[in-house]
Structures are given as C-alpha cells and as structure tokens.
Design a protein around this motif. Structure first.
Motif, PDB file in Angstrom:
ATOM      1  N   ASP A 193       0.859  -1.176   0.000  1.00 53.34           N
ATOM      2  CA  ASP A 193       0.000   0.000   0.000  1.00 53.34           C
ATOM      3  C   ASP A 193       0.902   1.235   0.000  1.00 53.34           C
ATOM      4  OD1 ASP A 193       1.000   0.109   2.570  1.00 53.34           O
ATOM      5  OD2 ASP A 193      -0.906  -0.288   3.561  1.00 53.34           O
ATOM      6  N   SER A 194       0.328   2.411   0.177  1.00 50.64           N
ATOM      7  CA  SER A 194       1.113   3.646   0.101  1.00 50.64           C
ATOM      8  C   SER A 194       2.160   3.723   1.220  1.00 50.64           C
ATOM      9  CB  SER A 194       0.193   4.865   0.152  1.00 50.64           C
ATOM     10  OG  SER A 194      -0.569   4.867   1.340  1.00 50.64           O
ATOM     11  N   LEU A 195       1.836   3.227   2.404  1.00 48.90           N
ATOM     12  CA  LEU A 195       2.799   3.225   3.502  1.00 48.90           C
ATOM     13  C   LEU A 195       3.969   2.294   3.185  1.00 48.90           C
ATOM     14  CD1 LEU A 195       3.614   4.178   6.299  1.00 48.90           C
ATOM     15  CD2 LEU A 195       2.244   2.326   7.260  1.00 48.90           C
ATOM     16  N   ASP A 196       3.678   1.126   2.620  1.00 52.19           N
ATOM     17  CA  ASP A 196       4.741   0.202   2.220  1.00 52.19           C
ATOM     18  C   ASP A 196       5.652   0.840   1.172  1.00 52.19           C
ATOM     19  OD1 ASP A 196       3.922  -1.929   3.880  1.00 52.19           O
ATOM     20  OD2 ASP A 196       2.448  -2.573   2.399  1.00 52.19           O
ATOM     21  N   THR A 197       5.059   1.574   0.248  1.00 52.79           N
ATOM     22  CA  THR A 197       5.848   2.227  -0.798  1.00 52.79           C
ATOM     23  C   THR A 197       6.771   3.275  -0.189  1.00 52.79           C
ATOM     24  OG1 THR A 197       4.067   1.856  -2.389  1.00 52.79           O
ATOM     25  CG2 THR A 197       5.716   3.492  -2.977  1.00 52.79           C
ATOM     26  N   VAL A 198       6.287   4.024   0.793  1.00 50.54           N
ATOM     27  CA  VAL A 198       7.125   5.010   1.484  1.00 50.54           C
ATOM     28  C   VAL A 198       8.282   4.305   2.190  1.00 50.54           C
ATOM     29  CG1 VAL A 198       7.182   6.688   3.388  1.00 50.54           C
ATOM     30  CG2 VAL A 198       5.307   6.723   1.744  1.00 50.54           C
ATOM     31  N   GLU A 199       8.011   3.184   2.837  1.00 48.25           N
ATOM     32  CA  GLU A 199       9.063   2.426   3.515  1.00 48.25           C
ATOM     33  C   GLU A 199      10.081   1.875   2.522  1.00 48.25           C
ATOM     34  OE1 GLU A 199       7.057  -0.488   5.895  1.00 48.25           O
ATOM     35  OE2 GLU A 199       6.424   0.987   7.391  1.00 48.25           O
ATOM     36  N   ILE A 200       9.614   1.450   1.348  1.00 47.58           N
ATOM     37  CA  ILE A 200      10.531   0.972   0.303  1.00 47.58           C
ATOM     38  C   ILE A 200      11.449   2.110  -0.131  1.00 47.58           C
ATOM     39  CG2 ILE A 200      10.658   0.204  -2.106  1.00 47.58           C
ATOM     40  CD1 ILE A 200       8.076  -1.436  -1.533  1.00 47.58           C
ATOM     41  N   VAL A 201      10.879   3.276  -0.374  1.00 45.60           N
ATOM     42  CA  VAL A 201      11.681   4.432  -0.798  1.00 45.60           C
ATOM     43  C   VAL A 201      12.699   4.795   0.287  1.00 45.60           C
ATOM     44  CG1 VAL A 201      11.587   6.901  -1.337  1.00 45.60           C
ATOM     45  CG2 VAL A 201       9.955   5.342  -2.398  1.00 45.60           C
ATOM     46  N   MET A 202      12.289   4.762   1.556  1.00 45.15           N
ATOM     47  CA  MET A 202      13.223   5.054   2.643  1.00 45.15           C
ATOM     48  C   MET A 202      14.350   4.020   2.690  1.00 45.15           C
ATOM     49  SD  MET A 202      10.497   6.294   5.573  1.00 45.15           S
ATOM     50  CE  MET A 202      11.649   6.080   6.892  1.00 45.15           C
ATOM     51  N   GLY A 203      14.015   2.758   2.474  1.00 41.42           N
ATOM     52  CA  GLY A 203      15.040   1.715   2.432  1.00 41.42           C
ATOM     53  C   GLY A 203      16.006   1.914   1.276  1.00 41.42           C
ATOM     54  N   LEU A 204      15.490   2.334   0.135  1.00 43.83           N
ATOM     55  CA  LEU A 204      16.345   2.605  -1.029  1.00 43.83           C
ATOM     56  C   LEU A 204      17.282   3.781  -0.761  1.00 43.83           C
ATOM     57  CD1 LEU A 204      13.692   2.201  -3.883  1.00 43.83           C
ATOM     58  CD2 LEU A 204      15.535   0.610  -3.306  1.00 43.83           C
ATOM     59  N   GLU A 205      16.742   4.831  -0.136  1.00 47.58           N
ATOM     60  CA  GLU A 205      17.567   6.000   0.193  1.00 47.58           C
ATOM     61  C   GLU A 205      18.702   5.610   1.129  1.00 47.58           C
ATOM     62  OE1 GLU A 205      14.425   9.718  -0.159  1.00 47.58           O
ATOM     63  OE2 GLU A 205      14.599   8.677   1.769  1.00 47.58           O
ATOM     64  N   GLU A 206      18.393   4.794   2.123  1.00 48.52           N
ATOM     65  CA  GLU A 206      19.405   4.359   3.087  1.00 48.52           C
ATOM     66  C   GLU A 206      20.453   3.463   2.418  1.00 48.52           C
ATOM     67  OE1 GLU A 206      19.506   1.532   7.005  1.00 48.52           O
ATOM     68  OE2 GLU A 206      17.784   2.890   6.782  1.00 48.52           O
ATOM     69  N   GLU A 207      20.000   2.529   1.600  1.00 48.01           N
ATOM     70  CA  GLU A 207      20.910   1.581   0.944  1.00 48.01           C
ATOM     71  C   GLU A 207      21.874   2.267  -0.022  1.00 48.01           C
ATOM     72  OE1 GLU A 207      22.646  -2.003  -0.422  1.00 48.01           O
ATOM     73  OE2 GLU A 207      21.345  -1.691   1.306  1.00 48.01           O
ATOM     74  N   PHE A 208      21.364   3.223  -0.789  1.00 44.42           N
ATOM     75  CA  PHE A 208      22.178   3.844  -1.826  1.00 44.42           C
ATOM     76  C   PHE A 208      22.783   5.187  -1.407  1.00 44.42           C
ATOM     77  CE2 PHE A 208      19.531   0.901  -4.231  1.00 44.42           C
ATOM     78  CZ  PHE A 208      20.446   0.337  -5.105  1.00 44.42           C
ATOM     79  N   GLY A 209      22.443   5.675  -0.230  1.00 41.52           N
ATOM     80  CA  GLY A 209      22.996   6.939   0.252  1.00 41.52           C
ATOM     81  C   GLY A 209      22.520   8.130  -0.569  1.00 41.52           C
ATOM     82  N   ILE A 210      21.251   8.126  -0.924  1.00 37.98           N
ATOM     83  CA  ILE A 210      20.667   9.198  -1.732  1.00 37.98           C
ATOM     84  C   ILE A 210      19.434   9.751  -1.030  1.00 37.98           C
ATOM     85  CG2 ILE A 210      21.469   8.296  -3.955  1.00 37.98           C
ATOM     86  CD1 ILE A 210      18.617   7.107  -4.291  1.00 37.98           C
ATOM     87  N   THR A 211      18.926  10.852  -1.565  1.00 36.74           N
ATOM     88  CA  THR A 211      17.678  11.418  -1.076  1.00 36.74           C
ATOM     89  C   THR A 211      16.792  11.691  -2.270  1.00 36.74           C
ATOM     90  OG1 THR A 211      18.819  12.453   0.777  1.00 36.74           O
ATOM     91  CG2 THR A 211      16.629  13.283   0.242  1.00 36.74           C
ATOM     92  N   LEU A 212      15.650  11.036  -2.321  1.00 37.42           N
ATOM     93  CA  LEU A 212      14.699  11.242  -3.416  1.00 37.42           C
ATOM     94  C   LEU A 212      13.773  12.398  -3.061  1.00 37.42           C
ATOM     95  CD1 LEU A 212      13.743   7.548  -4.147  1.00 37.42           C
ATOM     96  CD2 LEU A 212      14.677   9.128  -5.811  1.00 37.42           C
ATOM     97  N   ALA A 213      13.539  13.273  -4.032  1.00 36.79           N
ATOM     98  CA  ALA A 213      12.575  14.361  -3.834  1.00 36.79           C
ATOM     99  C   ALA A 213      11.190  13.748  -3.648  1.00 36.79           C
ATOM    100  CB  ALA A 213      12.584  15.295  -5.039  1.00 36.79           C
ATOM    101  N   GLU A 214      10.373  14.383  -2.827  1.00 33.58           N
ATOM    102  CA  GLU A 214       9.054  13.838  -2.512  1.00 33.58           C
ATOM    103  C   GLU A 214       8.206  13.644  -3.762  1.00 33.58           C
ATOM    104  OE1 GLU A 214       5.147  14.933   0.188  1.00 33.58           O
ATOM    105  OE2 GLU A 214       7.064  15.869   0.644  1.00 33.58           O
ATOM    106  N   GLU A 215       8.281  14.611  -4.707  1.00 33.89           N
ATOM    107  CA  GLU A 215       7.501  14.499  -5.940  1.00 33.89           C
ATOM    108  C   GLU A 215       7.937  13.284  -6.754  1.00 33.89           C
ATOM    109  OE1 GLU A 215       9.397  17.420  -5.357  1.00 33.89           O
ATOM    110  OE2 GLU A 215       7.741  18.309  -4.235  1.00 33.89           O
ATOM    111  N   LYS A 216       9.237  13.053  -6.805  1.00 33.68           N
ATOM    112  CA  LYS A 216       9.780  11.908  -7.544  1.00 33.68           C
ATOM    113  C   LYS A 216       9.422  10.602  -6.845  1.00 33.68           C
ATOM    114  CE  LYS A 216      12.506  10.145 -10.745  1.00 33.68           C
ATOM    115  NZ  LYS A 216      12.230  10.223 -12.157  1.00 33.68           N
ATOM    116  N   ALA A 217       9.501  10.591  -5.528  1.00 30.99           N
ATOM    117  CA  ALA A 217       9.209   9.378  -4.757  1.00 30.99           C
ATOM    118  C   ALA A 217       7.749   8.957  -4.915  1.00 30.99           C
ATOM    119  CB  ALA A 217       9.536   9.606  -3.286  1.00 30.99           C
ATOM    120  N   GLN A 218       6.849   9.926  -5.072  1.00 28.12           N
ATOM    121  CA  GLN A 218       5.429   9.604  -5.203  1.00 28.12           C
ATOM    122  C   GLN A 218       5.102   8.978  -6.552  1.00 28.12           C
ATOM    123  OE1 GLN A 218       3.399  13.265  -4.362  1.00 28.12           O
ATOM    124  NE2 GLN A 218       3.578  13.016  -2.149  1.00 28.12           N
ATOM    125  N   THR A 219       5.959   9.167  -7.545  1.00 26.95           N
ATOM    126  CA  THR A 219       5.699   8.605  -8.880  1.00 26.95           C
ATOM    127  C   THR A 219       6.249   7.197  -9.035  1.00 26.95           C
ATOM    128  OG1 THR A 219       7.729   9.531  -9.828  1.00 26.95           O
ATOM    129  CG2 THR A 219       5.742  10.896  -9.920  1.00 26.95           C
TER     130      THR A 219
END
Length: 135
Positions: free
Chosen positions: A88-114
């Motif tokens: 669901d949307s919460l799982d997707t947010v957690e996935i994006v946070m995990g990706l940011e942590e793993e790769f040492g990046i920060t995704l813009a909120e607009e980009k993360a929502q797409t």
C-alpha cells in the motif's frame, strides 16, 4: 477482360500486433472480385528495457523483498509493480526510505510519489547517483 493483380501488404514497420495479408485476385464474376483478406498475428517488435544497471535492479529487488517480507522464492522483475506485491502507500514510502538508506541518496518527494515499479525505482536511483558523481 481486364486482369488485375494485387500486391500483398505488410505492417512490419508498425508496432501493431496484427498483420493484414491480401490474397491475389483470381478473376471477376459479375462485377464482384474474389479478393479475400486474412488477419494473422504478428510477433511484437517492441521491447522495453530498464535503463538502470542490472546490479542496481537486483539490489532494489532485494530491498523490496526485505521491506515487504517476501520470501526468496518470490521472483521479481523490473516490471513488477509494488501494488502487485500487496504494497500500500505506507509500504511504498518504507521501500523508498530503504532505497535512500541503501544507496545513500535522497529522493525528492515528488519523484518518490511517482515510483510504482522496481524499474522506476532503479532508474531514479541511477539518475541520482549519476548526478551525485558528476558534482
């Protein structure tokens, strides 16, 4: 009596899944032709590929499996949508946070929502890593 010949037509250059074949005219009978048409399937010629490196896609798949508690038997591809995996949307947010942590990046909120597929996530990561390395 006039004779008519027909040329066969092919849609090979078009990205159409069907092709039209016209059979030659054999003659005329009382103003009607014996022209017949056959529609036959044509193999797809479009291929979609992920722009990201296969290694990045594999790492993203690993993070998605971890965040959604999927087993190793679950097969993920670049085209796999998070919603297909029950996210669901919460799982997707957690996935994006995990990706940011793993790769040492920060995704813009607009980009993360797409981001809805593994491919989109991997492409966004590759883009950010390239920008990070260029600076």
């Amino acid at each position: 009596m006039a004779s008519v010949t027909a040329a066969s037509t092919s849609t090979r250059s078009r990205p159409c899944p069907m092709a039209l074949a016209i059979k030659p005219v054999t003659g005329f009978s009382q103003g009607r032709s014996n022209l017949s048409f056959t529609i036959r399937p044509s193999p797809a010629r479009l291929r979609f590929s992920c722009l990201a490196q296969p290694k990045t896609v594999e790492r993203v798949c690993g993070i998605v499996k971890k965040q959604l508690s999927l087993g190793d038997a679950e097969t993920l591809t670049a085209a796999t949508k998070f919603t297909e995996l029950g996210a669901d949307s919460l799982d997707t947010v957690e996935i994006v946070m995990g990706l940011e942590e793993e790769f040492g990046i920060t995704l813009a909120e607009e980009k993360a929502q797409t981001i809805a597929t593994i491919e989109q996530a991997a492409d966004a990561i590759e883009e950010l890593l390239k920008e990070k390395n260029d600076n």
